[in-house]
Design an enzyme around this catalytic site. Structure first.
Site, short mmCIF file in Angstrom:
data_model
loop_
_atom_site.label_atom_id
_atom_site.label_comp_id
_atom_site.label_asym_id
_atom_site.label_seq_id
_atom_site.Cartn_x
_atom_site.Cartn_y
_atom_site.Cartn_z
N HIS A 150 0.81 -1.22 0.00
CA HIS A 150 0.00 0.00 0.00
C HIS A 150 0.85 1.27 0.00
CE1 HIS A 150 0.46 -0.18 4.52
NE2 HIS A 150 0.54 1.12 4.35
N ASP A 180 -0.15 -7.52 1.08
CA ASP A 180 0.28 -6.15 1.35
C ASP A 180 1.80 -6.06 1.48
OD1 ASP A 180 -0.01 -3.43 1.67
OD2 ASP A 180 -0.24 -3.54 3.84
N SER A 254 4.58 1.89 8.64
CA SER A 254 4.21 0.80 7.73
C SER A 254 5.39 0.41 6.86
CB SER A 254 3.04 1.23 6.84
OG SER A 254 1.85 1.33 7.58
#
Length: 515
Positions: A150, A180, A254
């Site tokens: 992402h 992801d 992230s």
């Protein structure tokens, strides 16, 4: 007489301080010795000192783990194009798409975005670019970097900030939305790769350290516990699982590593959940063993090819086992649906079969079977051992490649009663109409639909939901309410009911029992 008494009292007042002083001097050596002994006790091994030493050792463990991995952690900047003049629109960036699939639209909107499902997010008029940031971890000395899908999905430019402050342009080698994960490559040599651990060894309450670039602040270190394992297993995310941690990860973390106290990367930080702004957050990380498999596929082919049978499966409960003619202690995975034309269909697998072995390995739960199928290279012929009508059979199936996305179950909601024929288990059925088929997303226009479920009833507790299409009753296909009623009379056990239901593209058997 009075004068003599006054003089005596005056003498006592004068002598009292002197006597007290002499007493203190006499006691001073023993008092000092007691103080030294007490101080020595605390300093040399008292309870307070033991607690301090334990805390210092833990601090040293955190410090050592961080020092081992920080040279391998990078910051990532991306630039994405955005059409000008789009005005208010729904937020559909890569991370929200993944989280919507993971948690469901209503749950995601309410708890992640703090708004109603479908409510728009305003974007500035005339905006031409969006900027994003995240983290990554170096996995090879020649410049391969692991991060989140992402972060880089749809990116026009990607750059990486190395630990020494140098910035390099990065190329996206491959990206996998289902896990992801993404793999980047920078032109550099002699980088320091992180040590990748074994996430299968991670246990509940293990200490972990997360390192990344929250809000662009590179090399930030936080710590916490593994608070749960296996998040995400189920129909919505059938092929992957997350670690849950209470380490205070912030936006920008992230893609960064989750590290054990030995300095080994055991996960890749991927998502942040907070019920309200400023509230306690819960964070998710992708186990590193899964990341290794995905990384190898991305490095070799630029994508991840997952095996696929084309079946819907569920765990075999004792009640379901008895219903299908097996011992209640039988182990296996129940096939609830076989997609027409799929590898399973071509290999002879049927709805109601119980898979007990896959590639000569026992399978006792649906998640294990899904993972083994997904890990099988497409095109491979595999042997299945199944129980059918109480007898064991052997089948050979050529595994296909998992297509597109996976179904996203809708968050259960209380639907208004649609009327129909009620039953003692606490649900109501009626004939399927085109209007109801459209409302609940069924391709069929004829059949039987669950129109209402009574709160707290046997049906609700058993997983029956309004809008579910009834495909079978007691192993008989039903096309209308009359056939439904006839099939009810064929239960193998009194006061029991076995139904095959489909709701939100998920097909499964439901067993209900009164008393």
């Amino acid at each position: 007489m009075a004068a003599r008494t006054y003089q005596w009292r005056r003498g006592v007042r004068l002598l009292l301080p002197l006597l007290l002083a002499l007493l203190l001097l006499a006691l001073a050596p023993s008092t000092a010795a007691w103080g030294q002994q007490a101080g020595s006790s605390v300093k040399e091994g008292g309870p307070a000192d033991e607690g301090l030493q334990t805390a210092e050792k833990l601090s040293q463990s955190f410090r050592r783990a961080a020092e081992m991995v920080r040279p391998s952690v990078v910051g990532i900047n991306v630039t994405r194009p955005m059409m000008p003049g789009i005005g208010p629109r729904l937020e559909r960036d890569p991370l929200t798409e993944i989280l919507r699939e993971f948690f469901g639209e209503e749950y995601f909107s309410r708890f992640f975005l703090n708004r109603r499902p479908g409510q728009a997010i305003p974007y500035p008029e005339g905006a031409e670019q969006r900027y994003g940031q995240g983290s990554g971890v170096i996995v090879s000395a020649d410049g391969y970097i692991l991060t989140n899908h992402h972060i880089v999905a749809g990116a026009e430019e990607v750059s990486v900030r190395l630990p020494d402050g140098k910035t390099l342009k990065a190329r996206v080698v491959g990206s996998d939305r289902k896990s992801d994960l993404a793999l980047l490559k920078v032109e550099a040599k002699d980088l320091q790769p992180a040590r990748l651990g074994d996430s299968d060894q991670v246990r509940l309450c293990d200490w972990v350290v997360a390192i990344g670039s929250p809000y662009g602040l590179d090399q930030t270190v936080v710590h916490g516990l593994i608070s749960a394992r296996g998040k995400g297993k189920g129909p919505a995310v059938p092929y992957e699982e997350f670690f849950q941690t209470d380490a205070p990860i912030q936006p920008g973390n992230s893609g960064g590593p989750l590290v054990n106290l030995r300095g080994e990367v055991v996960g890749i930080c991927t998502a942040l959940f907070s019920g309200q702004v400023g509230g306690q957050a819960v964070n998710f990380a992708i186990p590193i063993n899964l990341a290794k498999k995905v990384m190898d596929g991305l490095k070799q082919e630029g994508r991840v090819a997952r095996g696929w049978l084309g079946v819907a499966v569920q765990n075999l409960t004792p009640d379901l086992a008895r219903t299908f003619g097996l011992d209640e202690k039988a182990r296996g995975v129940l096939v609830s649906h076989v997609e027409p034309g799929s590898p399973a269909d071509k290999g002879g697998l049927r709805s109601g079969d119980v898979i007990v072995r896959f590639r000569d390995q026992e399978v006792s739960d649906a998640q294990t079977l899904r993972e083994r199928v997904a890990d099988t290279r497409p095109g491979t012929e595999v042997k299945l051992q199944v129980m059918r009508d109480g007898k064991e059979q052997s089948l050979t199936v050529r595994v296909g490649e998992l297509p597109g996305g996976v179904p996203t179950p809708r968050t259960p909601t209380r639907e208004p009663s649609l009327g129909g024929t009620s039953h003692p288990f606490g649900f109501t059925v009626q004939e399927l109409t085109p209007e109801l088929a459209k409302r609940y997303g069924h391709s069929e226009t004829k059949g039987v639909i669950i129109s209402d479920v009574e709160p707290g009833s046997i049906a609700q507790l058993g997983g029956v939901r309004p809008g579910a299409l009834v495909l079978e009753v007691n192993r008989r296909k039903v096309n209308n309410v009359k056939e439904f009623q006839a099939a009810l009379q064929e239960a193998r056990e009194p006061n029991t009911l076995l139904m095959l239901l489909r709701h939100d593209q998920v097909t499964q058997f439901v067993f209900l029992k009164q008393g």
